[in-house]
Write a protein that holds these residues in place. Structure first.
Motif, PDB file in Angstrom:
ATOM      1  N   ASP A   7      48.005  14.781  41.068  1.00 56.00           N
ATOM      2  CA  ASP A   7      48.235  14.665  39.631  1.00 56.00           C
ATOM      3  C   ASP A   7      49.367  13.648  39.369  1.00 56.00           C
ATOM      4  O   ASP A   7      49.805  12.937  40.272  1.00 56.00           O
ATOM      5  N   ALA A   8      49.846  13.633  38.126  1.00 59.65           N
ATOM      6  CA  ALA A   8      50.873  12.645  37.763  1.00 59.65           C
ATOM      7  C   ALA A   8      52.157  12.841  38.574  1.00 59.65           C
ATOM      8  O   ALA A   8      52.785  11.878  39.011  1.00 59.65           O
ATOM      9  N   ARG A   9      52.547  14.100  38.816  1.00 64.02           N
ATOM     10  CA  ARG A   9      53.778  14.381  39.570  1.00 64.02           C
ATOM     11  C   ARG A   9      53.657  13.860  41.007  1.00 64.02           C
ATOM     12  O   ARG A   9      54.572  13.220  41.536  1.00 64.02           O
ATOM     13  N   GLY A  11      51.638  11.592  41.939  1.00 69.07           N
ATOM     14  CA  GLY A  11      51.574  10.140  41.807  1.00 69.07           C
ATOM     15  C   GLY A  11      52.963   9.521  41.835  1.00 69.07           C
ATOM     16  O   GLY A  11      53.211   8.540  42.541  1.00 69.07           O
ATOM     17  N   GLU A  12      53.907  10.131  41.086  1.00 72.96           N
ATOM     18  CA  GLU A  12      55.297   9.624  41.081  1.00 72.96           C
ATOM     19  C   GLU A  12      55.901   9.685  42.475  1.00 72.96           C
ATOM     20  O   GLU A  12      56.579   8.760  42.925  1.00 72.96           O
ATOM     21  N   GLU A  15      54.362   7.053  44.675  1.00 73.88           N
ATOM     22  CA  GLU A  15      54.903   5.727  44.305  1.00 73.88           C
ATOM     23  C   GLU A  15      56.213   5.481  45.057  1.00 73.88           C
ATOM     24  O   GLU A  15      56.467   4.383  45.528  1.00 73.88           O
ATOM     25  N   SER A  72      41.092  10.879  41.711  1.00 73.80           N
ATOM     26  CA  SER A  72      42.133  11.256  40.754  1.00 73.80           C
ATOM     27  C   SER A  72      42.328  10.176  39.686  1.00 73.80           C
ATOM     28  O   SER A  72      42.735   9.053  40.012  1.00 73.80           O
ATOM     29  N   GLN A  74      44.714   9.953  37.590  1.00 69.75           N
ATOM     30  CA  GLN A  74      46.132   9.565  37.531  1.00 69.75           C
ATOM     31  C   GLN A  74      46.441   8.505  38.586  1.00 69.75           C
ATOM     32  O   GLN A  74      47.200   7.560  38.332  1.00 69.75           O
ATOM     33  N   LEU A  78      47.595   4.358  38.085  1.00 69.96           N
ATOM     34  CA  LEU A  78      48.708   3.674  38.777  1.00 69.96           C
ATOM     35  C   LEU A  78      48.195   2.445  39.515  1.00 69.96           C
ATOM     36  O   LEU A  78      48.828   1.382  39.502  1.00 69.96           O
TER      37      LEU A  78
END
Ligand SMILES: C[S@@+](CC[C@H](N)C(=O)[O-])C[C@H]1O[C@@H](n2cnc3c(N)ncnc32)[C@H](O)[C@@H]1O
Length: 262
Positions: A7-9, A11-12, A15, A72, A74, A78
């Motif tokens: 998910d987005a978390r 993903g961070e 990154e 995903s 998300q 990215l």
């Protein structure tokens, strides 16, 4: 409880993880194994935040093309941001076991640290092969989490934490079966190379220390590990680092193979 949500978390976190020195080294090894040439069409299965896609665009040049597939949305967002400004890259949402691509339309494909999350590995390998032209090249990379050797004064807690971390994915020791699975999927010239990721420094540029914060967040509620265990495990690792006693080692495996010439 379920595995790691992409998910987005996450993903961070990826990154950040994919910017460290060990991740740069890993991408260099993968790209050398893939050997992309100008003008080639490359498929990145489970492309995540798109670091490989961006680098491969440089290698294939304006006459080549890169397609990234990921389950995903998300991650795909990215990846699309990372590759902005290129008109020869495309991102498609899809599953590794049912790739949204035509048969035999790629010169090479890569699948880096993805199959360990995919329940039906045979189906995913069959899809990689289907996407490749005859004689096309595949690179598959996964971690054998059974090779992790990680120092702690509390060996029992370390074992529980690593057992809990095993629950973040489907196949904690996939490399032990991958060569056979790739041959069974019809690949030829299957070769395997192990690369050690080891450090005696609590250095955020290295794979073990950099993964520790993801492990710290994931493990509570898994394999009998609670918040206190997870925090004391993480605190011990920081303190081992401060005292010069940190040690982490694991082996990651690069598989190369060729799709049969028809
Ligand atoms: C650990 S990340 C690796 C990302 C990228 N390959 C890299 O090494 O930079 C795993 C990626 O695989 C994707 N993934 C996991 N299972 C998948 C599936 N069944 N089909 C497609 N993508 C999947 C996740 O969404 C995530 O982006």
């Amino acid at each position: 409880m379920g595995g790691l949500p992409f998910d987005a978390r996450t993903g961070e976190r990826l990154e950040a993880l994919y910017r460290i020195g060990d991740s740069v080294r890993r991408r260099r090894l993968v790209r050398a194994a893939l050997g992309a040439a100008p003008g080639e069409r490359i498929l990145d299965v489970g492309c995540g935040p798109g670091f490989y896609c961006a680098e491969l665009l440089e290698e294939v040049g304006p006459d080549g093309a890169v397609v990234g597939v990921d389950g995903s949305p998300q991650m795909l967002a990215l990846a699309a941001r990372r590759c902005e400004g290129h008109d020869n890259v495309e991102f498609r949402e899809g599953d590794a076991t049912a790739l949204p691509v035509q048969d035999a339309t790629f010169d090479a494909t890569l699948c880096v640290q993805v199959l360990e999350y995919v329940p039906d590995v045979a189906a995913a390998l069959g899809e990689l092969r289907r996407a490749l032209r005859p004689g096309g090249r595949a690179v598959v990379w996964d971690v054998d989490w059974r090779t992790v050797s990680w120092h702690s004064a509390d060996a029992a807690r370390m074992e529980r934490v690593l057992g809990a971390w095993d629950e973040h994915l489907v196949h904690p020791a996939l490399p032990s079966r991958l060569a056979a699975a790739m041959r069974a999927a019809g690949f030829e010239h299957v070769e395997m190379e192990g690369h050690s990721f080891a450090t005696a420094e609590f250095d955020a540029e290295r794979y073990g220390p950099a993964t520790a914060s993801m492990i710290r967040s994931f493990v509570p509620g898994h394999n009998g590990v609670d918040e206190d265990d997870a925090e004391s495990w993480a605190a011990e690792q920081r303190s081992l680092g401060e005292r010069g006693e940190f040690y982490f080692a694991c082996i990651q495996f690069c598989f190369t193979a060729v799709s049969p010439a028809r």
